[in-house]
Design a protein around this motif. Structure first.
Motif, PDB file in Angstrom:
ATOM      1  N   TRP A  82       0.901  -1.249  -0.065  1.00 41.32           N
ATOM      2  CA  TRP A  82       0.057  -0.094   0.058  1.00 41.32           C
ATOM      3  C   TRP A  82       0.965   1.153   0.099  1.00 41.32           C
ATOM      4  O   TRP A  82       0.516   2.228  -0.894  1.00 41.32           O
ATOM      5  CB  TRP A  82      -1.024   0.124   1.207  1.00 41.32           C
ATOM      6  N   ALA A  83       1.818   1.126   0.696  1.00 36.85           N
ATOM      7  CA  ALA A  83       2.825   2.696   1.010  1.00 36.85           C
ATOM      8  C   ALA A  83       3.497   2.622  -0.280  1.00 36.85           C
ATOM      9  O   ALA A  83       3.723   3.689  -0.911  1.00 36.85           O
ATOM     10  CB  ALA A  83       3.875   2.282   1.926  1.00 36.85           C
ATOM     11  N   LEU A  84       3.981   1.678  -1.035  1.00 37.54           N
ATOM     12  CA  LEU A  84       4.634   1.743  -2.257  1.00 37.54           C
ATOM     13  C   LEU A  84       3.882   2.197  -3.440  1.00 37.54           C
ATOM     14  O   LEU A  84       4.321   3.080  -4.243  1.00 37.54           O
ATOM     15  CB  LEU A  84       5.059   0.265  -2.899  1.00 37.54           C
ATOM     16  N   VAL A  85       2.325   1.735  -3.508  1.00 39.27           N
ATOM     17  CA  VAL A  85       1.215   2.496  -4.280  1.00 39.27           C
ATOM     18  C   VAL A  85       1.022   3.636  -4.089  1.00 39.27           C
ATOM     19  O   VAL A  85       1.141   4.797  -4.957  1.00 39.27           O
ATOM     20  CB  VAL A  85       0.258   1.670  -4.538  1.00 39.27           C
ATOM     21  N   ARG A  86       0.832   4.111  -2.840  1.00 40.34           N
ATOM     22  CA  ARG A  86       0.064   5.485  -2.270  1.00 40.34           C
ATOM     23  C   ARG A  86       1.184   6.518  -2.461  1.00 40.34           C
ATOM     24  O   ARG A  86       0.997   7.669  -2.670  1.00 40.34           O
ATOM     25  CB  ARG A  86      -0.322   5.230  -0.905  1.00 40.34           C
ATOM     26  N   PHE A  87       2.510   6.318  -2.002  1.00 41.22           N
ATOM     27  CA  PHE A  87       3.604   7.159  -2.157  1.00 41.22           C
ATOM     28  C   PHE A  87       4.797   6.833  -3.408  1.00 41.22           C
ATOM     29  O   PHE A  87       5.802   7.225  -3.043  1.00 41.22           O
ATOM     30  CB  PHE A  87       4.097   7.224  -0.822  1.00 41.22           C
ATOM     31  N   ARG A  88       4.252   6.317  -4.328  1.00 41.60           N
ATOM     32  CA  ARG A  88       5.174   6.130  -5.356  1.00 41.60           C
ATOM     33  C   ARG A  88       5.721   7.210  -5.917  1.00 41.60           C
ATOM     34  O   ARG A  88       7.148   7.118  -6.503  1.00 41.60           O
ATOM     35  CB  ARG A  88       4.307   5.188  -6.378  1.00 41.60           C
ATOM     36  N   VAL A 141       9.945   7.309   0.414  1.00 41.45           N
ATOM     37  CA  VAL A 141       9.081   6.244   1.188  1.00 41.45           C
ATOM     38  C   VAL A 141       9.142   4.944  -0.034  1.00 41.45           C
ATOM     39  O   VAL A 141       9.091   3.862   0.606  1.00 41.45           O
ATOM     40  CB  VAL A 141       7.505   6.707   1.046  1.00 41.45           C
ATOM     41  N   ALA A 142       8.920   5.190  -1.292  1.00 38.19           N
ATOM     42  CA  ALA A 142       8.722   4.290  -2.212  1.00 38.19           C
ATOM     43  C   ALA A 142       9.887   3.245  -2.322  1.00 38.19           C
ATOM     44  O   ALA A 142       9.757   2.248  -2.296  1.00 38.19           O
ATOM     45  CB  ALA A 142       8.418   4.780  -3.612  1.00 38.19           C
ATOM     46  N   VAL A 143      11.346   3.831  -2.047  1.00 35.32           N
ATOM     47  CA  VAL A 143      12.317   2.999  -2.270  1.00 35.32           C
ATOM     48  C   VAL A 143      12.396   1.887  -1.121  1.00 35.32           C
ATOM     49  O   VAL A 143      12.956   0.805  -1.108  1.00 35.32           O
ATOM     50  CB  VAL A 143      13.672   4.030  -2.458  1.00 35.32           C
ATOM     51  N   PRO A 144      12.581   2.637   0.246  1.00 28.50           N
ATOM     52  CA  PRO A 144      12.550   1.709   1.356  1.00 28.50           C
ATOM     53  C   PRO A 144      11.479   0.801   1.292  1.00 28.50           C
ATOM     54  O   PRO A 144      11.679  -0.391   1.605  1.00 28.50           O
ATOM     55  CB  PRO A 144      12.614   2.540   2.497  1.00 28.50           C
ATOM     56  N   ALA A 145      10.202   0.832   0.969  1.00 29.18           N
ATOM     57  CA  ALA A 145       9.048   0.276   0.948  1.00 29.18           C
ATOM     58  C   ALA A 145       9.103  -0.947  -0.216  1.00 29.18           C
ATOM     59  O   ALA A 145       9.168  -2.162   0.395  1.00 29.18           O
ATOM     60  CB  ALA A 145       7.676   0.915   0.534  1.00 29.18           C
ATOM     61  N   ALA A 202      12.144  -3.292   1.188  1.00 34.29           N
ATOM     62  CA  ALA A 202      11.635  -4.349   2.179  1.00 34.29           C
ATOM     63  C   ALA A 202      10.743  -5.333   1.729  1.00 34.29           C
ATOM     64  O   ALA A 202      10.935  -6.509   1.943  1.00 34.29           O
ATOM     65  CB  ALA A 202      10.899  -3.318   3.387  1.00 34.29           C
ATOM     66  N   LEU A 203       9.918  -4.960   0.992  1.00 39.24           N
ATOM     67  CA  LEU A 203       8.819  -5.879   0.331  1.00 39.24           C
ATOM     68  C   LEU A 203       9.774  -6.867  -0.511  1.00 39.24           C
ATOM     69  O   LEU A 203       9.382  -8.285  -0.534  1.00 39.24           O
ATOM     70  CB  LEU A 203       8.076  -5.078  -0.624  1.00 39.24           C
ATOM     71  N   ALA A 204      10.520  -6.590  -1.241  1.00 43.76           N
ATOM     72  CA  ALA A 204      11.408  -7.644  -1.955  1.00 43.76           C
ATOM     73  C   ALA A 204      12.063  -8.409  -1.043  1.00 43.76           C
ATOM     74  O   ALA A 204      12.222  -9.550  -1.480  1.00 43.76           O
ATOM     75  CB  ALA A 204      12.615  -6.801  -3.102  1.00 43.76           C
ATOM     76  N   VAL A 224      24.726   0.556  10.848  1.00 35.44           N
ATOM     77  CA  VAL A 224      25.394   0.860   9.674  1.00 35.44           C
ATOM     78  C   VAL A 224      24.531   1.872   8.704  1.00 35.44           C
ATOM     79  O   VAL A 224      24.707   2.937   8.435  1.00 35.44           O
ATOM     80  CB  VAL A 224      25.865  -0.110   8.776  1.00 35.44           C
ATOM     81  N   LEU A 225      23.094   1.471   8.643  1.00 39.26           N
ATOM     82  CA  LEU A 225      22.270   2.007   7.982  1.00 39.26           C
ATOM     83  C   LEU A 225      21.863   3.431   8.618  1.00 39.26           C
ATOM     84  O   LEU A 225      21.695   4.453   7.886  1.00 39.26           O
ATOM     85  CB  LEU A 225      20.957   1.411   7.791  1.00 39.26           C
ATOM     86  N   VAL A 226      21.830   3.485   9.867  1.00 37.68           N
ATOM     87  CA  VAL A 226      21.511   4.755  10.833  1.00 37.68           C
ATOM     88  C   VAL A 226      22.701   5.762  10.656  1.00 37.68           C
ATOM     89  O   VAL A 226      22.266   6.835  10.514  1.00 37.68           O
ATOM     90  CB  VAL A 226      21.223   4.508  12.130  1.00 37.68           C
ATOM     91  N   ALA A 227      23.779   5.070  10.671  1.00 43.77           N
ATOM     92  CA  ALA A 227      25.173   6.027  10.590  1.00 43.77           C
ATOM     93  C   ALA A 227      25.196   6.511   9.249  1.00 43.77           C
ATOM     94  O   ALA A 227      25.562   7.762   9.214  1.00 43.77           O
ATOM     95  CB  ALA A 227      26.225   5.180  10.720  1.00 43.77           C
TER      96      ALA A 227
END
Length: 299
Positions: free
Chosen positions: A143-149, A154-158, A161-163, A187-190
């Motif tokens: 839903w997030a991927l479609v709604r905020f494409r 938003v779309a890239v992390p969604a 994560a889905l993949a 590492v991601l946060v840094a």
């Protein structure tokens, strides 16, 4: 198409091509076929000096960790550097356990991150796997991927994560990923902090930007020293194996057992990830300058 002409946009050359249309609103309109290259508007020197200062501050904070990793605490391991390193370690532990928790939820495990006041460090406690939770998370990501494409943040992390969820969720590899993403999430946060610092995306000015840079470099430096100690010193590995009551519950120990490899190899891989997390934000900043892309925060 019609003739090729040279045009300019923002005083930068670009390749334009006549559309060659014979009717409609696009008649004779020139359209660019190559992106215009705009030279950077600001010199690189101030950013490089600022980030160099952040790295120097982080190196001072992390300096006592070198002595700890070598089993020979230095005189610097006291106030203020030792205290700052301890604070940085607590922040790293928090992000570490949140990483376990987030990826646990991703694969259907309701997980609660917490500090471990019995043995030190942290814990991420989870219940058994719930397929209902797994598919609910998948539906939310879709839903997030479609709604905020239209919004890449938003779309890239969604999408990523889905993949990951669909590729690994039905294999034992998802358990290994959950285990690794304690250190992986550090590492991601840094890298996120460093990206904000390199691109000057801190909304509250130079102090927040400096904290982002110093904490980002510090987290990666501390993790790098930790991995280096495990790679080079058998005593450090023996101490690591004794954590949580000597049950070999450390993340690297568990991953090594699951994959049939050594703790040194897992630590080396994590060290490589930390190096990538340090280099990528700087490379992104360099690319924006080379491509003439302006990234700015609307204040």
């Amino acid at each position: 198409m019609g003739s090729v002409i040279m045009g300019s946009l923002c005083h930068a050359p670009a390749l334009w091509v006549q559309t060659g249309l014979t009717h409609g609103p696009e008649v004779g309109r020139a359209v660019p076929v190559l992106p215009p290259f705009a030279p950077p508007s600001a010199p690189a020197g101030p950013t490089l000096r600022f980030m160099g200062a952040c790295a120097a501050i982080a190196a001072l904070i992390v300096a006592p960790a070198w002595g700890r990793a070598a089993g020979e605490p230095w005189a610097l391991d006291g106030f203020p550097l030792g205290w700052l390193l301890t604070g940085l370690g607590l922040a790293g532990t928090m992000f570490h356990e949140v990483g376990h928790a987030l990826f646990g939820w991703l694969f259907g495990y309701a997980t609660l991150p917490m500090f471990d006041f019995a043995y030190g460090g942290g814990l991420a406690l989870h219940a058994g796997r719930s397929w209902a939770l797994f598919w609910a998370v998948a539906a939310a990501l879709a839903w997030a991927l479609v709604r905020f494409r239209a919004y890449a943040v938003v779309a890239v992390p969604a999408a990523a994560a889905l993949a990951l969820q669909l590729l690994l969720g039905f294999t034992p590899a998802h358990e290994t990923l959950i285990t690794f993403m304690g250190h992986g999430f550090e590492v991601l946060v840094a890298a996120f902090f460093l990206t904000r610092a390199w691109l000057d995306l801190a909304p509250r000015g130079w102090l927040e930007r400096g904290l982002n840079g110093a904490i980002g470099f510090g987290m990666l430096g501390q993790l790098g020293v930790f991995c280096w100690g495990l790679m080079r010193d058998g005593v450090q590995r023996a101490v690591y194996a004794q954590q949580k009551g000597g049950l070999h519950l450390g993340d690297f120990s568990r991953i090594a057992a699951e994959m049939g490899t050594s703790v040194e190899a897992v630590a080396g891989f994590c060290l490589a990830c930390a190096a990538v997390g340090c280099v990528l934000p700087a490379a992104l900043w360099a690319w924006t300058r080379w491509a003439g892309v302006e990234v700015r925060l609307e204040r």
